[in-house]
Design a protein around this motif. Structure first.
Motif, PDB file in Angstrom:
ATOM      1  N   LEU A  38      49.671  31.401  61.861  1.00 61.93           N
ATOM      2  CA  LEU A  38      48.606  30.396  61.947  1.00 61.93           C
ATOM      3  C   LEU A  38      47.261  31.065  61.705  1.00 61.93           C
ATOM      4  N   VAL A  39      46.452  30.455  60.832  1.00 65.09           N
ATOM      5  CA  VAL A  39      45.070  30.891  60.626  1.00 65.09           C
ATOM      6  C   VAL A  39      44.161  29.891  61.330  1.00 65.09           C
ATOM      7  N   ILE A  40      43.297  30.402  62.208  1.00 71.34           N
ATOM      8  CA  ILE A  40      42.363  29.572  62.976  1.00 71.34           C
ATOM      9  C   ILE A  40      40.954  29.873  62.490  1.00 71.34           C
ATOM     10  N   THR A  41      40.234  28.836  62.061  1.00 73.10           N
ATOM     11  CA  THR A  41      38.862  29.024  61.586  1.00 73.10           C
ATOM     12  C   THR A  41      37.922  28.198  62.450  1.00 73.10           C
ATOM     13  N   LEU A  42      36.961  28.863  63.070  1.00 72.91           N
ATOM     14  CA  LEU A  42      35.972  28.194  63.908  1.00 72.91           C
ATOM     15  C   LEU A  42      35.084  27.321  63.023  1.00 72.91           C
ATOM     16  N   GLU A  43      34.927  26.064  63.386  1.00 71.99           N
ATOM     17  CA  GLU A  43      34.190  25.123  62.539  1.00 71.99           C
ATOM     18  C   GLU A  43      32.795  24.829  63.062  1.00 71.99           C
ATOM     19  N   THR A  44      32.301  25.605  64.001  1.00 72.53           N
ATOM     20  CA  THR A  44      30.945  25.409  64.492  1.00 72.53           C
ATOM     21  C   THR A  44      30.090  26.596  64.056  1.00 72.53           C
ATOM     22  N   ASP A  45      28.773  26.438  64.186  1.00 73.70           N
ATOM     23  CA  ASP A  45      27.846  27.514  63.842  1.00 73.70           C
ATOM     24  C   ASP A  45      27.517  28.392  65.037  1.00 73.70           C
ATOM     25  N   ASP A  46      28.197  28.153  66.157  1.00 75.16           N
ATOM     26  CA  ASP A  46      27.948  28.967  67.340  1.00 75.16           C
ATOM     27  C   ASP A  46      28.341  30.413  67.071  1.00 75.16           C
ATOM     28  N   PRO A  47      27.675  31.376  67.714  1.00 75.34           N
ATOM     29  CA  PRO A  47      28.114  32.768  67.605  1.00 75.34           C
ATOM     30  C   PRO A  47      29.571  32.877  68.045  1.00 75.34           C
ATOM     31  N   PRO A  48      30.345  33.736  67.380  1.00 76.46           N
ATOM     32  CA  PRO A  48      31.785  33.786  67.648  1.00 76.46           C
ATOM     33  C   PRO A  48      32.162  34.524  68.924  1.00 76.46           C
ATOM     34  N   ALA A  49      31.447  34.244  70.019  1.00 80.00           N
ATOM     35  CA  ALA A  49      31.810  34.833  71.304  1.00 80.00           C
ATOM     36  C   ALA A  49      33.152  34.267  71.751  1.00 80.00           C
ATOM     37  N   TYR A  50      33.919  35.067  72.499  1.00 84.66           N
ATOM     38  CA  TYR A  50      35.267  34.660  72.865  1.00 84.66           C
ATOM     39  C   TYR A  50      35.303  33.356  73.656  1.00 84.66           C
ATOM     40  N   PRO A  51      34.429  33.152  74.664  1.00 78.29           N
ATOM     41  CA  PRO A  51      34.459  31.865  75.370  1.00 78.29           C
ATOM     42  C   PRO A  51      34.209  30.689  74.433  1.00 78.29           C
ATOM     43  N   ALA A  52      33.289  30.853  73.474  1.00 68.31           N
ATOM     44  CA  ALA A  52      33.007  29.770  72.526  1.00 68.31           C
ATOM     45  C   ALA A  52      34.216  29.520  71.623  1.00 68.31           C
ATOM     46  N   LEU A  53      34.888  30.597  71.235  1.00 68.76           N
ATOM     47  CA  LEU A  53      36.082  30.453  70.402  1.00 68.76           C
ATOM     48  C   LEU A  53      37.163  29.676  71.139  1.00 68.76           C
ATOM     49  N   MET A  54      37.402  30.031  72.406  1.00 72.59           N
ATOM     50  CA  MET A  54      38.451  29.364  73.156  1.00 72.59           C
ATOM     51  C   MET A  54      38.083  27.920  73.458  1.00 72.59           C
ATOM     52  N   GLN A  55      36.801  27.670  73.715  1.00 71.85           N
ATOM     53  CA  GLN A  55      36.377  26.292  73.948  1.00 71.85           C
ATOM     54  C   GLN A  55      36.555  25.455  72.686  1.00 71.85           C
ATOM     55  N   ALA A  56      36.192  26.033  71.530  1.00 75.09           N
ATOM     56  CA  ALA A  56      36.363  25.317  70.266  1.00 75.09           C
ATOM     57  C   ALA A  56      37.835  25.048  69.995  1.00 75.09           C
ATOM     58  N   ALA A  57      38.695  26.034  70.290  1.00 75.94           N
ATOM     59  CA  ALA A  57      40.129  25.846  70.075  1.00 75.94           C
ATOM     60  C   ALA A  57      40.669  24.748  70.981  1.00 75.94           C
ATOM     61  N   THR A  58      40.227  24.746  72.239  1.00 81.11           N
ATOM     62  CA  THR A  58      40.687  23.740  73.191  1.00 81.11           C
ATOM     63  C   THR A  58      40.207  22.346  72.811  1.00 81.11           C
ATOM     64  N   CYS A  59      38.985  22.265  72.265  1.00 83.77           N
ATOM     65  CA  CYS A  59      38.408  20.959  71.896  1.00 83.77           C
ATOM     66  C   CYS A  59      38.786  20.531  70.482  1.00 83.77           C
ATOM     67  N   GLY A  60      39.552  21.353  69.784  1.00 80.68           N
ATOM     68  CA  GLY A  60      39.968  20.988  68.430  1.00 80.68           C
ATOM     69  C   GLY A  60      38.906  21.197  67.376  1.00 80.68           C
ATOM     70  N   LEU A  61      37.859  22.010  67.675  1.00 75.43           N
ATOM     71  CA  LEU A  61      36.791  22.255  66.710  1.00 75.43           C
ATOM     72  C   LEU A  61      37.110  23.459  65.833  1.00 75.43           C
ATOM     73  N   VAL A  62      38.352  23.501  65.365  1.00 70.89           N
ATOM     74  CA  VAL A  62      38.812  24.579  64.507  1.00 70.89           C
ATOM     75  C   VAL A  62      39.641  23.987  63.374  1.00 70.89           C
ATOM     76  N   ALA A  63      39.611  24.667  62.229  1.00 71.01           N
ATOM     77  CA  ALA A  63      40.483  24.310  61.114  1.00 71.01           C
ATOM     78  C   ALA A  63      41.734  25.176  61.199  1.00 71.01           C
ATOM     79  N   LEU A  64      42.875  24.581  60.871  1.00 73.91           N
ATOM     80  CA  LEU A  64      44.152  25.283  61.015  1.00 73.91           C
ATOM     81  C   LEU A  64      44.878  25.368  59.688  1.00 73.91           C
ATOM     82  N   ASP A  65      45.503  26.502  59.461  1.00 75.17           N
ATOM     83  CA  ASP A  65      46.406  26.680  58.326  1.00 75.17           C
ATOM     84  C   ASP A  65      47.723  27.186  58.898  1.00 75.17           C
TER      85      ASP A  65
END
Length: 225
Positions: A169-196
């Protein structure tokens, strides 16, 4: 090179004498990811003066924590790598990182996120119980950072850059937030990521890289409250 001492016959005091100088633990953090050239370390530690990096590397070499290696062909030059004693620090580094995540708060002005910091967060947040028996791999893209995490029969092998083999699985963060780990996990949990890849592997990723709250702020070996 004369090293400052605490004058105490104590394991923690000795450890702090060896790795407690400014930047030393971050150098060790980056070398837990992979052996690196001097220039790689300099790039991965923005803000470190060149003389400080040279001094810390020399001190860590003298302490038997870091060693120099000749890069294998077709590469050339010197790589810095952890010795066996240096690798023994990895659980402590992960434990400190795990505790530190609970103290982060919001990103402060001027702070940056490096690929090695994201890899360190993956290690610190890894939940072995959730990964038991699992084999899967992920590649994470967040702004200009690319890291990967492979779990083979429950064992984690994260790293900087694209996955060596085709990730599940490729996970791409779809927000402009800095890629800090908490932000990444929050985006993943909220579905704000593109998936391949399979959507269910995102749920697995969240489970595997979220430690139980009861463990999140506990350093192994510390006395219970």
């Amino acid at each position: 090179m004369k090293r400052r001492t605490f004058g105490q016959y104590c394991g923690l005091a000795r450890a702090m004498e060896l790795v407690g100088e400014r930047w030393a633990m971050l150098i060790i953090r980056d070398l837990t990811v992979r052996p690196q050239r001097y220039t790689d370390l300099l790039d991965g530690l923005p803000g470190i003066p060149t003389n400080v990096l040279s001094t810390r590397l020399k001190e860590l070499e003298e302490a038997g924590i870091v060693e120099r290696r000749i890069a294998a062909a077709p590469q050339r030059g010197v790589l810095y790598a952890l010795t066996a004693a240096g690798r023994d620090l990895e659980p402590a580094v992960s434990a400190l990182g795990r505790w530190g995540v609970t103290q982060l708060g919001d990103l402060r002005p001027g702070e940056i996120v490096t690929p090695s910091a994201v890899v360190m967060a993956l290690r610190a947040s890894f939940n072995p119980a959730a990964a038991a028996g699992l084999t899967a791999s992920w590649e994470i893209h967040a702004n200009d950072i690319v890291v990967h995490a492979a779990v083979t029969d429950g064992r984690l092998a994260p790293g900087v850059g694209p996955a060596p083999d085709h990730p599940d699985l490729v996970i791409t963060l779809e927000t402009d937030d800095p890629p800090a780990y908490p932000a990444l996990m929050q985006a993943a949990t909220c579905g704000l990521v593109a998936l391949d890849g399979p959507r269910e592997l995102l749920d697995t990723f969240i489970q595997v890289f979220t430690r139980p709250k009861a463990e999140a702020a506990v350093i192994p070996g510390a006395p219970a409250a």
